[in-house]
Structures are given as structure tokens and as C-alpha cells.
Design a protein around this motif. Structure first.
Motif, PDB file in Angstrom:
ATOM      1  N   VAL A  41      -7.423  20.869  -8.583  1.00 58.60           N
ATOM      2  CA  VAL A  41      -7.669  19.462  -8.913  1.00 58.60           C
ATOM      3  C   VAL A  41      -9.095  19.130  -8.476  1.00 58.60           C
ATOM      4  O   VAL A  41      -9.463  19.368  -7.323  1.00 58.60           O
ATOM      5  N   GLU A  92      -6.666  11.921  -7.118  1.00 59.13           N
ATOM      6  CA  GLU A  92      -6.548  13.375  -7.003  1.00 59.13           C
ATOM      7  C   GLU A  92      -5.479  13.750  -5.973  1.00 59.13           C
ATOM      8  O   GLU A  92      -4.782  14.758  -6.121  1.00 59.13           O
ATOM      9  N   ASP A  93      -5.335  12.925  -4.917  1.00 59.88           N
ATOM     10  CA  ASP A  93      -4.289  13.199  -3.933  1.00 59.88           C
ATOM     11  C   ASP A  93      -2.913  13.076  -4.597  1.00 59.88           C
ATOM     12  O   ASP A  93      -2.038  13.927  -4.405  1.00 59.88           O
ATOM     13  N   SER A 115      -2.363  16.065  -6.904  1.00 61.91           N
ATOM     14  CA  SER A 115      -2.085  17.318  -6.192  1.00 61.91           C
ATOM     15  C   SER A 115      -0.687  17.280  -5.581  1.00 61.91           C
ATOM     16  O   SER A 115       0.010  18.297  -5.533  1.00 61.91           O
ATOM     17  N   VAL A 141      -1.914  24.870  -4.714  1.00 60.44           N
ATOM     18  CA  VAL A 141      -2.819  23.812  -5.186  1.00 60.44           C
ATOM     19  C   VAL A 141      -4.126  23.876  -4.402  1.00 60.44           C
ATOM     20  O   VAL A 141      -4.126  24.002  -3.177  1.00 60.44           O
ATOM     21  N   ALA A 195      -8.182  21.947  -4.185  1.00 56.77           N
ATOM     22  CA  ALA A 195      -8.903  20.739  -4.564  1.00 56.77           C
ATOM     23  C   ALA A 195     -10.383  20.910  -4.282  1.00 56.77           C
ATOM     24  O   ALA A 195     -10.765  21.607  -3.331  1.00 56.77           O
ATOM     25  N   GLY A 235     -11.640  17.601  -2.702  1.00 56.43           N
ATOM     26  CA  GLY A 235     -10.389  17.192  -2.089  1.00 56.43           C
ATOM     27  C   GLY A 235     -10.596  16.156  -0.985  1.00 56.43           C
ATOM     28  O   GLY A 235     -11.703  15.616  -0.817  1.00 56.43           O
ATOM     29  N   THR A 245      -5.078  16.073   0.178  1.00 54.51           N
ATOM     30  CA  THR A 245      -4.972  17.352  -0.539  1.00 54.51           C
ATOM     31  C   THR A 245      -5.030  18.517   0.446  1.00 54.51           C
ATOM     32  O   THR A 245      -4.425  19.563   0.219  1.00 54.51           O
ATOM     33  N   ASN A 247      -8.775  22.940   0.348  1.00 58.62           N
ATOM     34  CA  ASN A 247      -9.938  22.240  -0.197  1.00 58.62           C
ATOM     35  C   ASN A 247     -11.129  23.182  -0.284  1.00 58.62           C
ATOM     36  O   ASN A 247     -11.384  23.952   0.648  1.00 58.62           O
TER      37      ASN A 247
END
Ligand code: AMP
Ligand code: GLY
Length: 424
Positions: free
Chosen positions: A5, A12-13, A16, A28, A30, A33, A37, A43
Motif C-alpha cells: 500500500v 492507507e492504514d 492495509s 502487507v 506500506a 506507511g 501500518t 513499512n
């Protein structure tokens, strides 16, 4: 599958969070992030606009699906770079992203393809703007062409007010976003609602609708913000809202994309005014909304990762995910001076326990030794499911009260008290 993401906000949080709970998702990531996340995956310290670095890292890590959150990433061509690197990507190329990144491009697209929208004129100088306004009666909306983080639109009560804004933009300050192109358009009357369609390059599938609150203060007063709260499903609109929007806006948009040779993969976010003549487009965005995503993700049933992957692969599996019947209300907790300034907040608690069906999604933030440092601005979105909007609203505000108490008054967090307060 491994999913990336791109972005750092509460949108985005929420993405995710939903992706991490998808049966087909094994991990997942990010970029860059945030504190939320980081608790669900890994991240990467890569900027959301650095398409080259993102593409290389996706290949190295074996990412199966990349999802682009912010408009700046789309506008800088991250979708193009990722696809060049062979990564299945949900989010349009830069050219499709012009539906958001250029209001003039979007207006021309709507005019060309008979999509209902406000009448408009394009001007490039103060002189031309004044000439247009000489013939203008009534309220007028002034829009800078490019991306301006919500600062590029002014709704003027009359031509005199419009003139003074344009004098300021052209004469003194500068046109928000830095260009010279400005759209003057007729003000539409009605109620605002947003509809989200998922594009796989061939079809646009109407997926969800929501209402958001853009002004900082209760009763829609104060300055424009990125959004202070949202709820879904919308209340007080025709029960066949999605079907009407599909027929009047989304189907012609797909025909337009086809005619223009545009292979649009991603969200087509239709910001609409529901007028007495039905839905008119105020704006298109090329991505999920923030904070709308925070109230849509809790409503999603099914395998959302598979759903977005099928779109990215060019053949949307509409059965992979759908919206459940429950309602969701999201309230944004913002730092004290937002949107005028965004002072960072340190030492916020990382572990937030909330009742079932209530989530807190972090805005731009980092983790430090068990606590969270927020960049300020929109710090957190508290989002609650309920059997109906009223129940969801009660639970969301209970959680907000509880959280603001736990955080302490020194944080100075503010929020609107009228999100999803239903009048009709
Ligand atoms: P935009 O950035 O284009 O979404 O515009 C920001 C806000 O300005 C919208 O959410 C509307 O509240 C308002 N707005 C924009 N265009 C119009 C219009 N033609 N008529 C009425 N309100 C508008
Ligand atoms: N909530 C408005 C937006 O995402 O643009």
C-alpha cells in the motif's frame, strides 16, 4: 499474495487493515506507511512519489499487488513506473490520473462524453477572467486547474467576490498549485455525495457510496480541510442512488475512457452534487477518498485483496468483495490548529484498545519506543460499525470521548460533533 500500500495517511492504514484480513493476503507492506501500518506489516522508507525505487523494491520483495493511495503518487507517474516494472498495480497511470490532477482536463472529458456537470469557462489571465465575470450572474465557483491539496477551490457568492479572489490569485499571491489556468463554473445546488467505482481497464463497477464533511467546523462552517469525518451508506438520497449514478455518470465515463483509449485501472471517485435534476459531477478523483475509505473498509465483506488484484489484472472479480449491510461512521481527530497548521504530537499511545467493530486508523505518524509520534493535521480517524447510522454514530462518539480522555487534554485534539447527525 504480498501486497504493497503506497501512502502514509489514515486511508492507507484502513486499506492495509482490510487487506491484512483478506484470506488471499499473506503479507502487507506500506511505503512509507505510518504507525498503524507498522503494526500490521512492514513499512518501507520510500516516498510515495518515487516510482523507480518502489518498482525496484517491489520486484526484489516479490510484491504481487501494489495499491496507490495518494493523488500525488498517481500524478507523478508511479502507476506507469510500477507497471513498467511488471508489478500488478491498482491505481491509474498518470494519463488516467488527469481526471483528478487537471480540473480542466476533467471538465473537457465530461463535456465530450455528456456526463452531467456544472457549466464552466476556462481562463488563463485576470483580463480573461474579468471578461467572463462581466457576463456572470449569481454564484460562481473558482477552481485552480492543478492539485492544490483542497486549497484550489473557492465558492464565491457573486461576481464581485469572484473578482476579488481572482485579483488576489493573479495579481498578488499566485494561483494555487502554481499554474495560470483557472476554471470558472456555475454553482450547483443540492446535497453532496461520493460514489466509488472500481475500474479494471475495461469496465467500471459501482462499488460504494459515502458522504464526507470537508469543512473544519460544525454545521459546515470554517475553512476547507482534507475531510473531518464520513459515513456510509449515504442518508436522504434515492434508494437507487448507486444505480442512477451508474447509468448517468459511470457508464458514460467508461464509454468516454474507451473512446479516448484510456485503460483505467483503479478507483474512479465521483464527487457529486445531487440536484433537483439528479446527480452532477463536482469532481473526479483517481483514488480512494480520505476519510471515506476509513468508513468503507469496515463494511467490506469477502476477499478485498483478491478483488483489487483481479482489477489490477484487467478482469475484475465482482464476487470477490462487496459491502455488507451495516452502517459505518468515521470521525477525524485533528490537531488543534488544523487546517491552518499541523504541529507534531509526540508520545501518543500505540496500543489503543477499542470495542469490537470500532477501529482507530492513524494519519501520518511514526512509532517510537512503544509510542506514536504524529505529524499532526488529521491525527486519527475513529470509525465504528453499527446496525444503522444512528447506532454507528453513538459508538463512534463514545469511542472518541474515551480516546480523547485517555490521550489527555494536553494533546488539544479537536473533532466535529455533527458527523452523521441526520436531519432528514
Ligand atoms: P472540489 O475540490 O472540486 O471537490 O471542490 C471542493 C468543494 O467545493 C466541493 O466539495 C463542493 O462543496 C464545492 N464545490 C465545488 N464545485 C462546486 C459547484 N460547481 N457547485 C457547488 N459547490 C461546488
Ligand atoms: N474526502 C475527500 C477526498 O478524499 O478528496
Amino acid at each position: 499474495m504480498k501486497v504493497l500500500v503506497i501512502g502514509s495517511g489514515a486511508r492507507e492504514d484502513a486499506l492495509s487493515w482490510r487487506l491484512a484480513a483478506s484470506p488471499s493476503c499473506e503479507a502487507v507492506f506500506a511505503a512509507p506507511g505510518n504507525a498503524g501500518t507498522a503494526s500490521r506489516g512492514v513499512n518501507w522508507g520510500i516516498a510515495p512519489t518515487n516510482g523507480k525505487a518502489l518498482g525496484a523494491r517491489c520486484k526484489a520483495e516479490g510484491i504481487d499487488l501494489a495499491i496507490i493511495g495518494p493523488e500525488t503518487a498517481i500524478a507523478s507517474g508511479v502507476g506507469d513506473r510500477l507497471r513498467e516494472a511488471g508489478i500488478a498495480t491498482f491505481g491509474p497511470d498518470r494519463s488516467g490520473g488527469r481526471l483528478e490532477s487537471s480540473k480542466i482536463f476533467a471538465k473537457r472529458f465530461m463535456e465530450r462524453h455528456n456526463i452531467p456537470t456544472a457549466r464552466a469557462a476556462v481562463v488563463h489571465s485576470l483580463g480573461a477572467a474579468q471578461k467572463t465575470l462581466d457576463e456572470w450572474t449569481g454564484a460562481c465557483v473558482i477552481k485552480a486547474d492543478g492539485l492544490a491539496s483542497g486549497k484550489g477551490v473557492v465558492v464565491a457568492a457573486d461576481a464581485a467576490e469572484a473578482r476579488s479572489v481572482l485579483e488576489d490569485w493573479y495579481g498578488g499571491n499566485r494561483v494555487p498549485g502554481g499554474g495560470a489556468d483557472v476554471l470558472l463554473e456555475e454553482k450547483l445546488e443540492g446535497r453532496e455525495v461520493s460514489v466509488f467505482a472500481i475500474g479494471d481497464g475495461r469496465t467500471l463497477h459501482t462499488f460504494a457510496s459515502a458522504c464526507d464533511y470537508k469543512r473544519a467546523g460544525d454545521g459546515d462552517t470554517g475553512p476547507n480541510t482534507g475531510g473531518m469525518g464520513a459515513y456510509s451508506p449515504p442518508h436522504g438520497f434515492p434508494s437507487d442512488l448507486n444505480a442512477q449514478v451508474q447509468a448517468r455518470i459511470i457508464a458514460p465515463a467508461q464509454r468516454g475512457l474507451d473512446a479516448d483509449g484510456e485503460h483505467y485501472i483503479g478507483v474512479l471517485y465521483c464527487g457529486l452534487m445531487w440536484t433537483d435534476k439528479g446527480p452532477y459531477v463536482i469532481e473526479f478523483n483517481a483514488r480512494f477518498g480520505d476519510p471515506e475509505t476509513q468508513v468503507l473498509m469496515p463494511r467490506v465483506d469477502g476477499d478485498f485483496a483478491l478483488f483489487l488484484k483481479s482489477a489490477a489484472d484487467g478482469k475484475l472479480d465482482t464476487g470477490a468483495a462487496s459491502l455488507g449491510d451495516r452502517a459505518c461512521v468515521g470521525i477525524v481527530l485533528a490537531s488543534a490548529e488544523y487546517p491552518r497548521s499541523s504541529a507534531p504530537l509526540a508520545d501518543l499511545p500505540r496500543e489503543i484498545t477499542l470495542p469490537d467493530g470500532v477501529n482507530a486508523f492513524w494519519g501520518t505518524s511514526t512509532q517510537q519506543n512503544g509510542s506514536v509520534k504524529s505529524a499532526g493535521g488529521r491525527v486519527l480517524t475513529v470509525s465504528a460499525l453499527g446496525e444503522d447510522l444512528h447506532a454507528a454514530r453513538m459508538r463512534a462518539y463514545d469511542a472518541v470521548r474515551d480516546l480523547t480522555q485517555r490521550f489527555g487534554s494536553a494533546t488539544g485534539l479537536t473533532f466535529r460533533r455533527d458527523i452523521a447527525q441526520l436531519t432528514k
